[in-house]
Scaffold this motif. Sequence first.
Motif, PDB file in Angstrom:
ATOM      1  N   PRO A 147       0.780  -1.231   0.000  1.00 60.26           N
ATOM      2  CA  PRO A 147       0.000   0.000   0.000  1.00 60.26           C
ATOM      3  C   PRO A 147       0.817   1.290   0.000  1.00 60.26           C
ATOM      4  N   HIS A 148       1.933   1.317   0.705  1.00 53.66           N
ATOM      5  CA  HIS A 148       2.711   2.552   0.782  1.00 53.66           C
ATOM      6  C   HIS A 148       3.333   2.884  -0.580  1.00 53.66           C
ATOM      7  N   GLU A 149       3.908   1.897  -1.230  1.00 52.72           N
ATOM      8  CA  GLU A 149       4.508   2.126  -2.546  1.00 52.72           C
ATOM      9  C   GLU A 149       3.449   2.522  -3.563  1.00 52.72           C
ATOM     10  N   GLN A 150       2.311   1.856  -3.513  1.00 49.94           N
ATOM     11  CA  GLN A 150       1.219   2.181  -4.432  1.00 49.94           C
ATOM     12  C   GLN A 150       0.704   3.600  -4.182  1.00 49.94           C
ATOM     13  N   ALA A 151       0.591   3.996  -2.914  1.00 50.22           N
ATOM     14  CA  ALA A 151       0.121   5.346  -2.601  1.00 50.22           C
ATOM     15  C   ALA A 151       1.058   6.388  -3.199  1.00 50.22           C
ATOM     16  N   HIS A 152       2.344   6.189  -3.040  1.00 50.35           N
ATOM     17  CA  HIS A 152       3.296   7.157  -3.591  1.00 50.35           C
ATOM     18  C   HIS A 152       3.282   7.138  -5.118  1.00 50.35           C
ATOM     19  N   PHE A 153       3.064   5.969  -5.711  1.00 48.79           N
ATOM     20  CA  PHE A 153       2.925   5.876  -7.168  1.00 48.79           C
ATOM     21  C   PHE A 153       1.735   6.713  -7.637  1.00 48.79           C
ATOM     22  N   TYR A 154       0.559   6.499  -7.038  1.00 50.72           N
ATOM     23  CA  TYR A 154      -0.633   7.227  -7.471  1.00 50.72           C
ATOM     24  C   TYR A 154      -0.549   8.718  -7.148  1.00 50.72           C
ATOM     25  N   LEU A 167      -0.845  11.193 -10.310  1.00 46.94           N
ATOM     26  CA  LEU A 167      -2.011  12.073 -10.394  1.00 46.94           C
ATOM     27  C   LEU A 167      -1.780  13.460  -9.801  1.00 46.94           C
ATOM     28  N   GLY A 168      -0.586  13.713  -9.303  1.00 52.96           N
ATOM     29  CA  GLY A 168      -0.307  15.013  -8.701  1.00 52.96           C
ATOM     30  C   GLY A 168      -0.997  15.199  -7.363  1.00 52.96           C
ATOM     31  N   GLY A 169      -1.323  14.081  -6.705  1.00 53.60           N
ATOM     32  CA  GLY A 169      -2.016  14.141  -5.426  1.00 53.60           C
ATOM     33  C   GLY A 169      -1.047  14.145  -4.269  1.00 53.60           C
ATOM     34  N   ARG A 170      -1.587  13.845  -3.107  1.00 53.97           N
ATOM     35  CA  ARG A 170      -0.772  13.855  -1.893  1.00 53.97           C
ATOM     36  C   ARG A 170      -1.133  12.648  -1.032  1.00 53.97           C
ATOM     37  N   VAL A 171      -0.123  12.023  -0.484  1.00 49.37           N
ATOM     38  CA  VAL A 171      -0.336  10.921   0.452  1.00 49.37           C
ATOM     39  C   VAL A 171      -0.703  11.547   1.785  1.00 49.37           C
ATOM     40  N   THR A 172      -1.896  11.237   2.281  1.00 53.92           N
ATOM     41  CA  THR A 172      -2.372  11.864   3.518  1.00 53.92           C
ATOM     42  C   THR A 172      -2.359  10.923   4.712  1.00 53.92           C
ATOM     43  N   VAL A 173      -2.309   9.619   4.463  1.00 56.63           N
ATOM     44  CA  VAL A 173      -2.273   8.636   5.549  1.00 56.63           C
ATOM     45  C   VAL A 173      -1.361   7.495   5.133  1.00 56.63           C
ATOM     46  N   GLU A 174      -0.517   7.059   6.061  1.00 54.41           N
ATOM     47  CA  GLU A 174       0.268   5.836   5.892  1.00 54.41           C
ATOM     48  C   GLU A 174       0.278   5.157   7.255  1.00 54.41           C
ATOM     49  N   GLU A 175      -0.472   4.081   7.372  1.00 58.36           N
ATOM     50  CA  GLU A 175      -0.552   3.365   8.638  1.00 58.36           C
ATOM     51  C   GLU A 175       0.053   1.982   8.497  1.00 58.36           C
ATOM     52  N   GLU A 176       0.701   1.556   9.553  1.00 58.07           N
ATOM     53  CA  GLU A 176       1.274   0.213   9.621  1.00 58.07           C
ATOM     54  C   GLU A 176       0.326  -0.686  10.404  1.00 58.07           C
ATOM     55  N   ALA A 177       0.426  -1.967  10.178  1.00 61.05           N
ATOM     56  CA  ALA A 177      -0.356  -2.933  10.946  1.00 61.05           C
ATOM     57  C   ALA A 177       0.104  -2.891  12.403  1.00 61.05           C
ATOM     58  N   ASP A 178      -0.820  -3.181  13.305  1.00 61.48           N
ATOM     59  CA  ASP A 178      -0.472  -3.244  14.721  1.00 61.48           C
ATOM     60  C   ASP A 178       0.367  -4.495  14.985  1.00 61.48           C
ATOM     61  N   PRO A 179       1.530  -4.346  15.618  1.00 60.73           N
ATOM     62  CA  PRO A 179       2.370  -5.514  15.894  1.00 60.73           C
ATOM     63  C   PRO A 179       1.598  -6.565  16.701  1.00 60.73           C
ATOM     64  N   GLY A 180       1.681  -7.796  16.249  1.00 59.26           N
ATOM     65  CA  GLY A 180       1.050  -8.888  16.973  1.00 59.26           C
ATOM     66  C   GLY A 180      -0.443  -9.035  16.742  1.00 59.26           C
TER      67      GLY A 180
END
Length: 143
Positions: free
Chosen positions: A27-34, A38-51
């Motif tokens: 998801p993070h790489e795809q978000a930066h690609f899009y 599209l000239g947009g902005r990545v507004t959220v990047e969340e990681e999975a909760d450990p465990g």
Amino acid sequence: MTHGDVPARGGAPRLRATSITISTARPHEQAHFYARLLGGRVTVEEEADPGDPTSVTWAQVKPPEGEPGLTINLEHEREWTPPVWPARPGEQRSTQHLDVEVDDLDAAVAWALACGAREADVQPQKGIRVMLDLDDHPFCLFL
């Protein structure tokens, strides 16, 4: 009103599609690609909760500040299988794609390639170019 009834035009509730969520292996790489494409902005990047195997990694791309447009959510899919386009029997199919209007198709294709996309092997229509993102989701550039 029953489930199959459609309300009269004046009685319909306001419904407005604002975003699309795309499953992906990254998801993070795809978000930066899009965002770049599209000239947009990545507004959220969340990681999975450990465990916590039920939590997800996801990211979000919004249009440039103050501009209308579609929000793209990219959600990690643990059992990711890239789609095949065009569809072939017995293989993972794409169930949706983005249509992106452009002013100059050749320039848009060159930009998409520079962002990391690739052209699909099959190009079924004049004036439309089917491209594939980092995880092989198709998207169409059109005039």
